[in-house]
Design a protein around this motif. Sequence first.
Motif, PDB file in Angstrom:
ATOM      1  N   PRO A  78       0.518  -0.982   0.426  1.00 39.12           N
ATOM      2  CA  PRO A  78      -0.036  -0.082   0.186  1.00 39.12           C
ATOM      3  C   PRO A  78       0.489   0.990   0.105  1.00 39.12           C
ATOM      4  N   GLY A  79       0.201   2.621  -1.104  1.00 39.24           N
ATOM      5  CA  GLY A  79       0.638   3.726  -0.438  1.00 39.24           C
ATOM      6  C   GLY A  79       0.966   3.965   0.579  1.00 39.24           C
ATOM      7  N   LYS A  80      -0.978   4.482   1.309  1.00 40.06           N
ATOM      8  CA  LYS A  80      -0.643   4.713   2.381  1.00 40.06           C
ATOM      9  C   LYS A  80      -1.442   3.645   2.890  1.00 40.06           C
ATOM     10  N   ILE A  81      -1.919   3.968   4.830  1.00 41.27           N
ATOM     11  CA  ILE A  81      -2.491   3.341   5.798  1.00 41.27           C
ATOM     12  C   ILE A  81      -3.848   4.442   5.885  1.00 41.27           C
ATOM     13  N   HIS A  82      -4.972   3.841   5.441  1.00 44.14           N
ATOM     14  CA  HIS A  82      -6.320   4.427   5.872  1.00 44.14           C
ATOM     15  C   HIS A  82      -7.332   3.156   5.628  1.00 44.14           C
ATOM     16  N   PHE A  83      -7.878   3.354   6.384  1.00 45.51           N
ATOM     17  CA  PHE A  83      -9.288   1.920   6.468  1.00 45.51           C
ATOM     18  C   PHE A  83     -10.096   1.895   5.495  1.00 45.51           C
ATOM     19  N   GLY A  84     -10.274   2.741   4.200  1.00 45.73           N
ATOM     20  CA  GLY A  84     -11.326   2.845   3.415  1.00 45.73           C
ATOM     21  C   GLY A  84     -10.457   1.554   2.550  1.00 45.73           C
TER      22      GLY A  84
ATOM     23  N   PHE B  30       4.493   6.776   5.181  1.00 44.86           N
ATOM     24  CA  PHE B  30       5.435   6.431   5.272  1.00 44.86           C
ATOM     25  C   PHE B  30       4.247   4.577   5.726  1.00 44.86           C
ATOM     26  N   PRO B  31       3.453   3.717   4.652  1.00 43.72           N
ATOM     27  CA  PRO B  31       3.004   2.596   5.578  1.00 43.72           C
ATOM     28  C   PRO B  31       4.157   1.882   5.560  1.00 43.72           C
TER      29      PRO B  31
ATOM     30  N   SER C 183       8.008  -1.804  -6.002  1.00 44.63           N
ATOM     31  CA  SER C 183       8.738  -0.854  -6.237  1.00 44.63           C
ATOM     32  C   SER C 183       9.633   0.034  -4.869  1.00 44.63           C
ATOM     33  N   PRO C 184      10.406   0.092  -4.072  1.00 46.41           N
ATOM     34  CA  PRO C 184      10.953   1.408  -3.564  1.00 46.41           C
ATOM     35  C   PRO C 184      10.444   2.121  -3.015  1.00 46.41           C
ATOM     36  N   SER C 185      10.081   2.886  -4.740  1.00 46.82           N
ATOM     37  CA  SER C 185       8.902   4.559  -4.563  1.00 46.82           C
ATOM     38  C   SER C 185       7.929   3.825  -3.396  1.00 46.82           C
ATOM     39  N   ASN C 186       6.985   2.396  -3.115  1.00 46.41           N
ATOM     40  CA  ASN C 186       6.320   2.699  -2.717  1.00 46.41           C
ATOM     41  C   ASN C 186       6.315   3.006  -1.409  1.00 46.41           C
ATOM     42  N   ALA C 187       7.401   3.006  -0.373  1.00 47.37           N
ATOM     43  CA  ALA C 187       7.798   2.833   0.527  1.00 47.37           C
ATOM     44  C   ALA C 187       6.309   3.329   1.812  1.00 47.37           C
TER      45      ALA C 187
END
Length: 539
Positions: A397-403, A449-450, A535-539
Amino acid sequence: MSATLKISTRVRRLSDYIGDIENGLLQVPGFQRDFIWTIADMLELFSSLKMGYPIGTLLLWKPDRSYGENAKVGPYFIPQSPSNFFYILDGFQRINTLFGCLINPDKTSLSYDSSLMKNFRIYYDLKTEEFSLQRGNSLEVHQIPVYKLIDNKETFFWQRSLFDIPQEEAELYLERYEQIGNTLLSFHLPSIDINGGTVDEAIDIFWRLNSKGSQISADWIVSARTYDIHDNFRLGTEIDNLLAELRPFNFGGIKREVILQCIQSSFGQIYFEMKTDDVVNRSDFKSNALKTIQSIKKAVRFLYEELLVVDSKLLPANIQLIFITEFFNRIPEPSNDFKEALKRWFWQTTYSNYFTILSPSKRKEAFEHFLLFIDGINNDPFYNDRPDTPFTVSDFPGKIHFGSVRAKALILLLLNYANGFSAINFETTDSVELLYLFYNVRNEKGDLFPASVIPILEKNQVYYSKSTDLSGLLEFWTDDLSKYFLTEEMANLYLLKDDKRDLKLEIIEERRKLIIEAERNFAMELGLSYDSSQSPSNA
């Protein structure tokens, strides 16, 4: 529409409605939901009245026969009328508030429930021009119980108390008193009156009136239709009680429609294949509904203790609760082997984003396959119509959210990994707190960052110190920190002094690699495919 059904409209003062209730001419049907408004809701209603805002239309129904009565409106017990009365179908929460607050308890002949009276002691503050709930036993001269504002005699007695305060202040209070009093006395409330017809016709009108406004809940409709058929059974009340029991598990916010879908699915088919009318008219509806409600409790406890879904917002898909509830419907006391298979199914459906990508027809097949597993006909509850093509885990995931199902999968994996994939005790855990290794390190969009997230179970706080930033853990390295995907190398990096390197980002990237490796191994154990091109860019 039957020939006996007639519809008319009226617009009347609040005092007219209050008089009708006091005389038993307005009744509450037995299938009506209980009063659920909070004090804040009640105060908001009076604020709307003060500003002259419309508060909606009442829907009243004069039936051809009785459907049972709820004898209480507000804290008051209202007289029961054998005939010539209307049921309150829509607007009960508003009417309950208005009647409960605007009746003078010292003058009415109605008896009341003293334990409830405290919730209806709303007053108007002439100084602040706000409505509030009375706390103590006495009020100041500028604090007026709302029932006195519409009573001319009470107004006269109150005016006498103004002699004890400065004239300028008294005149201001008097002006405001008359203004709010006149507003309440002159307020008109419209109603749509249904005369005759069946309960189904009344509900159909209710449904159509609300189709473009506030939605009527499906369980309310079921309650209305089953109240007479199934021995005064009120599904809405049963759901209210269930949600109250689920609150300690942080599942009190689960949608009511999901509970109804669990009940519908208990008749052998997935809920969207079962028409509500067909289910409601079954002779075993009440017994199945009550059994399913008990199974929902077991399902929630299973999710909480065995999988660390310690909050409904962490549940990846509501339909998972429907499947697991039916599991406990059919196997109330499952063996460990069955429970382990169910846990594996949960992880498979979570990490594959299963119920998002399956079409309705495939969901139906998945449910049928799941039932065969419960009945012992097949060994694997996880349905794949193309067994040679495994489901694939989507990108990190690129972001932490509950959706996001994928973000929830990551949070749940981190929680279970830190706990050694062991069960927890409900009694020793409150909830989950999302903390971060570096709370101030964010990407170009301003998101955390996730790979920095560290979910912590409250009441299990070995390292938790009410700080959203847990970077301090790296200053005191112990091997036990590895359960949070932290390494001694990361701790050494953190302690370096090198202005030319962004050491925190390096640590986050190293932690992301560790988590991805753990996810890949976990996915392979589950029979899922894990994309190796993350990819590392998804950190």
